[in-house]
Design a protein around this motif. Structure first.
Motif, mmCIF file in Angstrom:
data_model
loop_
_atom_site.group_PDB
_atom_site.id
_atom_site.type_symbol
_atom_site.label_atom_id
_atom_site.label_comp_id
_atom_site.label_asym_id
_atom_site.label_seq_id
_atom_site.Cartn_x
_atom_site.Cartn_y
_atom_site.Cartn_z
ATOM 1 N N VAL A 85 -1.299 2.820 6.543
ATOM 2 C CA VAL A 85 -1.958 4.121 6.721
ATOM 3 C C VAL A 85 -0.953 5.245 6.517
ATOM 4 O O VAL A 85 -1.233 6.236 5.819
ATOM 5 N N VAL A 86 0.229 5.111 7.098
ATOM 6 C CA VAL A 86 1.266 6.141 6.960
ATOM 7 C C VAL A 86 1.696 6.281 5.503
ATOM 8 O O VAL A 86 1.803 7.405 4.980
ATOM 9 N N THR A 87 1.921 5.182 4.812
ATOM 10 C CA THR A 87 2.384 5.275 3.429
ATOM 11 C C THR A 87 1.286 5.744 2.486
ATOM 12 O O THR A 87 1.585 6.382 1.465
ATOM 13 N N LEU A 88 0.026 5.465 2.794
ATOM 14 C CA LEU A 88 -1.079 5.986 1.992
ATOM 15 C C LEU A 88 -1.068 7.515 2.022
ATOM 16 O O LEU A 88 -1.137 8.173 0.982
ATOM 17 N N VAL A 89 -0.966 8.074 3.224
ATOM 18 C CA VAL A 89 -0.904 9.531 3.370
ATOM 19 C C VAL A 89 0.370 10.078 2.734
ATOM 20 O O VAL A 89 0.345 11.118 2.062
ATOM 21 N N ALA A 94 3.080 13.245 -1.326
ATOM 22 C CA ALA A 94 4.158 13.296 -2.322
ATOM 23 C C ALA A 94 3.621 13.689 -3.694
ATOM 24 O O ALA A 94 4.225 14.503 -4.398
ATOM 25 N N GLN A 95 2.485 13.133 -4.088
ATOM 26 C CA GLN A 95 1.903 13.475 -5.390
ATOM 27 C C GLN A 95 1.442 14.924 -5.418
ATOM 28 O O GLN A 95 1.658 15.625 -6.403
ATOM 29 N N ARG A 96 0.784 15.392 -4.361
ATOM 30 C CA ARG A 96 0.299 16.774 -4.341
ATOM 31 C C ARG A 96 1.454 17.770 -4.393
ATOM 32 O O ARG A 96 1.365 18.790 -5.068
ATOM 33 N N ARG A 97 2.537 17.462 -3.686
ATOM 34 C CA ARG A 97 3.708 18.350 -3.748
ATOM 35 C C ARG A 97 4.317 18.347 -5.144
ATOM 36 O O ARG A 97 4.684 19.391 -5.676
ATOM 37 N N GLY A 150 -2.331 5.830 -2.661
ATOM 38 C CA GLY A 150 -2.388 7.241 -2.261
ATOM 39 C C GLY A 150 -1.890 8.163 -3.355
ATOM 40 O O GLY A 150 -2.506 9.192 -3.649
ATOM 41 N N TRP A 151 -0.789 7.782 -3.996
ATOM 42 C CA TRP A 151 -0.213 8.602 -5.068
ATOM 43 C C TRP A 151 -1.173 8.688 -6.250
ATOM 44 O O TRP A 151 -1.424 9.772 -6.782
ATOM 45 N N LEU A 152 -1.712 7.547 -6.675
ATOM 46 C CA LEU A 152 -2.616 7.536 -7.830
ATOM 47 C C LEU A 152 -3.940 8.228 -7.516
ATOM 48 O O LEU A 152 -4.498 8.916 -8.381
ATOM 49 N N ALA A 153 -4.458 8.063 -6.305
ATOM 50 C CA ALA A 153 -5.705 8.734 -5.942
ATOM 51 C C ALA A 153 -5.530 10.250 -5.973
ATOM 52 O O ALA A 153 -6.412 10.973 -6.454
ATOM 53 N N ALA A 154 -4.400 10.734 -5.492
ATOM 54 C CA ALA A 154 -4.136 12.176 -5.546
ATOM 55 C C ALA A 154 -3.976 12.642 -6.987
ATOM 56 O O ALA A 154 -4.423 13.726 -7.354
ATOM 57 N N TRP A 155 -3.350 11.822 -7.822
ATOM 58 C CA TRP A 155 -3.155 12.178 -9.235
ATOM 59 C C TRP A 155 -4.492 12.260 -9.964
ATOM 60 O O TRP A 155 -4.690 13.118 -10.828
ATOM 61 N N LEU A 156 -5.413 11.377 -9.624
ATOM 62 C CA LEU A 156 -6.711 11.360 -10.304
ATOM 63 C C LEU A 156 -7.623 12.505 -9.889
ATOM 64 O O LEU A 156 -8.548 12.852 -10.619
ATOM 65 N N THR A 157 -7.409 13.096 -8.733
ATOM 66 C CA THR A 157 -8.340 14.085 -8.201
ATOM 67 C C THR A 157 -7.875 15.523 -8.373
ATOM 68 O O THR A 157 -8.410 16.418 -7.716
ATOM 69 N N VAL A 158 -6.920 15.770 -9.245
ATOM 70 C CA VAL A 158 -6.484 17.146 -9.473
ATOM 71 C C VAL A 158 -7.458 17.853 -10.407
ATOM 72 O O VAL A 158 -8.142 17.222 -11.214
ATOM 73 N N ARG A 159 -7.494 19.171 -10.316
ATOM 74 C CA ARG A 159 -8.391 19.963 -11.153
ATOM 75 C C ARG A 159 -7.958 19.935 -12.605
ATOM 76 O O ARG A 159 -8.786 19.829 -13.503
ATOM 77 N N GLU A 160 -6.677 20.079 -12.838
ATOM 78 C CA GLU A 160 -6.136 19.966 -14.189
ATOM 79 C C GLU A 160 -4.699 19.490 -14.095
ATOM 80 O O GLU A 160 -4.020 19.695 -13.105
#
Length: 178
Positions: A85-89, A94-97, A150-160
Motif C-alpha cells: 500500500v505504501v509503495t503503491l502511493v 513519484a510519477q506525478r511529481r 502506482g507509477w504506471l497508473a499515474a502515468w496513464l491518467t495524465v491530461r497530456e
C-alpha cells in the motif's frame, strides 16, 4: 495545470509540418478519435502488463512464503500488504511529481524521439540484468510490483504528456519564425 491542452492551442496559419511523436504520431495535435484510440490502446496494453507483472510478483512471493513456518507467514503477509500500500502511493506520487517537473521544461519533438531511441537501446541490457535481481528480490516483489503499478497508473491518467506540451511549444515557436 501548467499548460493548456494541445487541443486548446490556436491553429497556426503556416506551413511547418506537425511533428510526429512516438506512439501518438500526429494525432496529438487535433486530439480527435484517433488520438483517444491511441491512448486507449496504450492503456489496455499497460494494464495487461501490470496484471501479468503483479501475478508474477505474487507467484514468486508465494514460492518464498511456502518456505516459511506458518506463524511467520501471517506476519510476513501483513508486512507485505502494508509495504505494498505504501509503495503503491509512493509510485503514484513519484510519477506525478516527475510529470509536473517535465511539464515545466518539456522536451522538443527531436528530444522526444532521441529519448525513445535511447530507451529502446537500453532495454535489452536491463532485462538481462533484471533476471538475476528478481531472484534476490523475491521476498519484496509484491511491494516492488505495487510501486510500478502506482507509477504506471499515474502515468496513464495524465491530461497530456510532456512530449505533447513540448511539441506544441515547438510548433508555436516555429510559427512565429523564432
Amino acid at each position: 495545470m501548467a499548460s493548456r491542452a494541445s487541443s486548446e492551442a490556436a491553429a497556426p496559419g503556416f506551413s511547418v509540418p506537425i511533428p510526429a511523436l512516438p506512439k501518438l504520431g500526429r494525432t496529438w495535435y487535433r486530439r480527435g478519435a484517433l488520438y483517444w484510440l491511441c491512448r486507449a490502446r496504450t492503456t489496455v496494453f499497460i494494464v495487461l502488463v501490470m496484471a501479468m507483472f503483479s501475478l508474477f510478483a505474487l507467484s514468486l512471493y508465494a514460492g518464498v512464503r511456502d518456505l516459511l513456518p506458518s506463524t511467520v507467514r501471517v506476519m510476513c503477509d501483513g508486512v507485505q500488504v502494508a509495504a505494498s500500500v505504501v509503495t503503491l502511493v509512493w509510485g503514484w506520487v513519484a510519477q506525478r511529481r516527475g510529470h509536473r517537473v517535465a511539464l515545466l521544461n518539456p522536451p522538443t519533438p527531436s528530444q522526444t524521439l532521441q529519448a525513445k531511441r535511447d530507451h529502446n537501446r537500453r532495454v535489452p541490457g536491463r532485462i538481462a540484468m533484471g533476471r538475476g535481481l528478481v531472484l534476490l528480490a523475491a521476498p519484496v516483489m509484491p511491494a516492488f510490483a505495487a510501486w510500478i503499478v502506482g507509477w504506471l497508473a499515474a502515468w496513464l491518467t495524465v491530461r497530456e504528456y510532456p512530449s505533447e506540451v513540448g511539441a506544441r511549444r515547438w510548433l508555436e515557436e516555429h510559427a512565429t519564425g523564432t
